[in-house]
Design a protein around this motif. Sequence first.
Motif, mmCIF file in Angstrom:
data_model
loop_
_atom_site.group_PDB
_atom_site.id
_atom_site.type_symbol
_atom_site.label_atom_id
_atom_site.label_comp_id
_atom_site.label_asym_id
_atom_site.label_seq_id
_atom_site.Cartn_x
_atom_site.Cartn_y
_atom_site.Cartn_z
ATOM 1 N N GLN A 105 0.805 -1.207 0.000
ATOM 2 C CA GLN A 105 0.000 0.000 0.000
ATOM 3 C C GLN A 105 0.843 1.264 0.000
ATOM 4 N N GLU B 296 1.743 10.217 -2.589
ATOM 5 C CA GLU B 296 0.639 9.289 -2.465
ATOM 6 C C GLU B 296 0.284 8.774 -3.855
ATOM 7 N N GLY B 297 -0.399 7.631 -3.882
ATOM 8 C CA GLY B 297 -0.943 7.150 -5.140
ATOM 9 C C GLY B 297 0.052 6.312 -5.915
ATOM 10 N N ASN B 298 -0.155 6.269 -7.213
ATOM 11 C CA ASN B 298 0.598 5.412 -8.092
ATOM 12 C C ASN B 298 1.978 5.989 -8.362
ATOM 13 N N SER C 233 4.394 -6.919 -10.667
ATOM 14 C CA SER C 233 3.262 -6.216 -10.029
ATOM 15 C C SER C 233 2.306 -7.176 -9.327
ATOM 16 N N GLY D 244 -2.843 -3.354 -8.141
ATOM 17 C CA GLY D 244 -3.600 -2.592 -9.122
ATOM 18 C C GLY D 244 -2.965 -1.281 -9.518
ATOM 19 N N TYR D 245 -2.413 -0.556 -8.543
ATOM 20 C CA TYR D 245 -1.862 0.753 -8.864
ATOM 21 C C TYR D 245 -0.508 0.654 -9.574
ATOM 22 N N LEU D 246 0.031 -0.559 -9.673
ATOM 23 C CA LEU D 246 1.259 -0.790 -10.416
ATOM 24 C C LEU D 246 0.988 -1.622 -11.668
ATOM 25 N N TYR D 247 -0.193 -1.467 -12.224
ATOM 26 C CA TYR D 247 -0.603 -2.258 -13.377
ATOM 27 C C TYR D 247 0.370 -2.082 -14.537
ATOM 28 N N PRO E 180 3.336 3.156 -2.224
ATOM 29 C CA PRO E 180 3.938 3.157 -3.553
ATOM 30 C C PRO E 180 5.400 3.574 -3.582
ATOM 31 N N HIS F 246 8.706 0.804 -3.997
ATOM 32 C CA HIS F 246 8.721 -0.151 -5.091
ATOM 33 C C HIS F 246 10.114 -0.513 -5.570
ATOM 34 N N GLU G 276 2.663 7.550 -11.656
ATOM 35 C CA GLU G 276 2.083 8.824 -12.022
ATOM 36 C C GLU G 276 3.064 9.938 -11.690
#
Length: 448
Positions: A100, A151-153, A361, A370-373, A102, A105, A156
């Motif tokens: 959770q 925050e988030g992907n 991923s 999912g956020y690392l699709y 990001p 990674h 992005e």
Amino acid sequence: MHNHSMTGKSRLVTFIIYSLLLYIVISMIKPVIPNLAAEDDVYQYMKKMILHGIPSAEYVHNVNTGFDPEADIMGRMVKDMLNTPYSSYIEHTVAVNVAQRPEYHFLGDSELTNEEAVEDVAHAGQHTGNELTGNQESSSIGEIQPESTAEGNPAEPSTSGEEVPSETGETQPPAEQNPGTQPAGINVTLPVKVKEIDTNLLSFDFLMANYYTVVSSTTITPEDLNAQSLMAVDLKMQQDNSQPQILIYHTHGMEAFADSNPEDRNTGIVGVGNYLTQLLTEQYGYNVIHIEDSFDYVNGVLDRSKAYDYAYNRISQILADYPSIEVVLDIHRDGVNENNHLVTTVNGKPTAKIMFFNGISRLNGVGEIGYLYNPYRSQNLAMSLQMKVLAEEYFEGFTRRNYIQAYQYNLHLRPKSMLIEVGAQTNTFEEVKNAMEPLAALLYMKLQ
């Protein structure tokens, strides 16, 4: 008065009895207390292991060392915790927490272990003190990188407005394009094949036993690694060299080698990228862009906590500017035990071994991230497998096992994206530079 005295004696007797009972209970559970008290420490240690791709807590303990000074103590704590009901809870909680976050990674000098030497498991992820910063104390061994506030992907663009500093503190423009001196395929001498590999015999079990290392934090399936399907993927370059075709960059641009000059980045991983660029343009006629930015050197300090985010922002913009680019290569060097020398001989030269790396991923206990699709996961796997097979046929012993990790590593930017680990901190710059010659030949044979 008499009744009050008896009450006091009764209370004293009761206190003594309860004290004895408490002493007995404490004696019975005493072996467990240190484990309970150490739960947070063990949590953090297991977190380190997951972040750095270490197979398991028990494995680290079995090699009797670790990747930070507290390793021996914490290794024993972890082993104790593995025998308590808390271990599975902690490991699952850590895995979920990491999935959770990001910013976790790809941290550390390298998350990669080396299957040729068990000792490397304990040292993967270490900063070895030879990053090209000019200050060897700036690379702290085994420490978790500062947490990102993004925050988030991670795929992005950052919304923080931060610029990615280069070594000089300025974002560098793309290196001058070299359109190639001639069309690819002219005056190219191909290496001699030393053996033929029947791809029909590449079963999933064979691949797992001979071609791949998969960290325990993720899972690869027979459907993911269907050799016949992956070997059938067409990876030929679709266009000529009138426009940029290949992009080379380094997420960890400050990585260096045993004899690198801290004052000269051309003796580190960036210099290796320069030589690969030269070979691909001058010898094979490709149009190559080489990005020399240092995504892991922030405000004069070695900091890899957001290197992949910084790299994404820069590389995705270049790909938007040059949509003709089909191949994206992120060139790294591994971090291994100081006694391990990843070297072989190619064309009579001492040559660093290389390793093809895939992030899929997917995290155990969580599933698909999912956020690392990555829409190109199959193509990424196809490219690394085809390159591995080709290397075995032409340069046997040149490549290590392909490596599978849980996250994304910006491999989603193109179908033909690769993360390649070239040698390690124990290799000389010349050995690693020599590795670019067979690597360039393999790329040419695969892309033509």
